[in-house]
Design an enzyme around this catalytic site. Structure first.
Site: not given
Ligand code: ADP
Length: 293
Positions: A220, A244
């Site tokens: 999250g 994004d």
């Molecule tokens: P980025 O794509 O910039 O690396 P994150 O990986 O932190 O960013 O993902 C952004 C948001 O997408 C998270 O805060 C979450 O809400 C959601 N998210 C990403 N990966 C998952 C996952 N495996 N399961 C559930 N939600 C996810």
């Protein structure tokens, strides 16, 4: 509601069994071409949820530029300030390995030619919006000019410093919020980065932004000073563009008048919805799909 100033790229994707060494050739899958770029991704994420959204940026005068423009228009994004520049459109050359691991070369093309003058020409658009969303795939002077135009007009600035690069304190001071994933947080904090995500978010706040959101993938997000925001449990198929999707959704909810925590709760659901399908923009949900999650 939302103006995004940022990049538009054509993502050119080939699957490979392994990557070629220097001087070597390997055969890959058929080429797949997807609309991408952080700016365009965020604009599409917001538009698909129902936001009135515009993208301020540049594409080239080639086939990729026409493709990106048409695809943004299909999603209802205002492209009246997406200028056509002589030369190539930004491209991301992506190879995907057997484990789903990717390696990416970005050729910025027209994105590198977004200028302060382009931003000045869109001051009316920025002033009329509730929220301006910024990233770092276009030149810093243009990003700074856009943030200043927003500040002058009373438009809220949402900023995701990605790809990570040093950010002037004057820009950080305008962010409400600064949005970073764990990697970007570590970059900004350097060796002083605390382990604990909530402490990290608080440490980022001391760099000067008005508010901070740290995204934590499946875990999250954290809103500095307001605690953890959960993400729904989903089966992740492809996390490309999750950040994004989160940022575009957050910008839209802030534009509608939500509080930051409330907006982040919604954005985490949008991020989770986006990892259930392959691709970036192709995976972004509608408001109904978020509701159903
Ligand atoms: P980025 O794509 O910039 O690396 P994150 O990986 O932190 O960013 O993902 C952004 C948001 O997408 C998270 O805060 C979450 O809400 C959601 N998210 C990403 N990966 C998952 C996952 N495996 N399961 C559930 N939600 C996810």
């Amino acid at each position: 509601d939302v103006v995004v100033a940022g990049s538009a790229n054509a993502d050119l994707v080939v699957r490979v069994e392994r990557r070629p060494a220097s001087g070597e050739t390997v055969a890959g899958s058929d080429l797949a071409t997807f609309p991408g770029g952080k700016g365009a991704n965020q604009a599409v994420a917001a538009a698909r949820l129902g936001a009135r959204t515009a993208l301020l940026g540049r594409v080239g005068d080639d086939g990729h530029g026409a493709l990106l423009r048409a695809s943004l228009e299909r999603d209802g994004v205002d492209v009246s300030r997406l200028a056509a520049t002589p030369g190539p459109t930004g491209v991301a050359l992506i190879t995907v390995g057997p484990e789903g691991d990717n390696s990416i070369i970005v050729s910025p093309g027209a994105n590198a030619r977004l200028t302060e003058e382009d931003v000045a020409g869109a001051a009316d658009l920025i002033g009329a919006a509730r929220v301006l969303s910024l990233q770092l795939e276009v030149p810093l002077p243009a990003v700074l000019a856009a943030a200043r135009a927003a500040e002058a007009a009373g438009t809220r600035v949402v900023f995701n410093p990605s790809p990570p690069a040093p950010v002037p304190a004057g820009l950080l001071a305008l962010c409400d919020p600064l949005i970073v994933n764990e990697h970007e947080a570590a970059f900004l904090l350097g060796e002083d980065a605390p382990e604990d995500p909530e402490e990290r978010a608080s440490a980022l706040l001391t760099l000067g932004p008005r508010s901070v959101v740290v995204t934590l993938g499946a875990e999250g997000a954290v809103v500095a000073g307001e605690g953890r925001v959960p993400s729904p449990r989903v089966t992740a198929v492809d996390t490309t563009g999750a950040g994004d999707a989160f940022t575009g959704a957050l910008a839209w909810r802030l534009a509608r008048g939500d509080g930051l925590r409330e907006a982040a709760v919604f954005a985490a659901r949008v991020g989770a919805a986006a990892v259930r399908r392959p691709g970036a923009q192709s995976s972004f949900p509608t408001a109904e799909e978020v509701e159903a999650l």
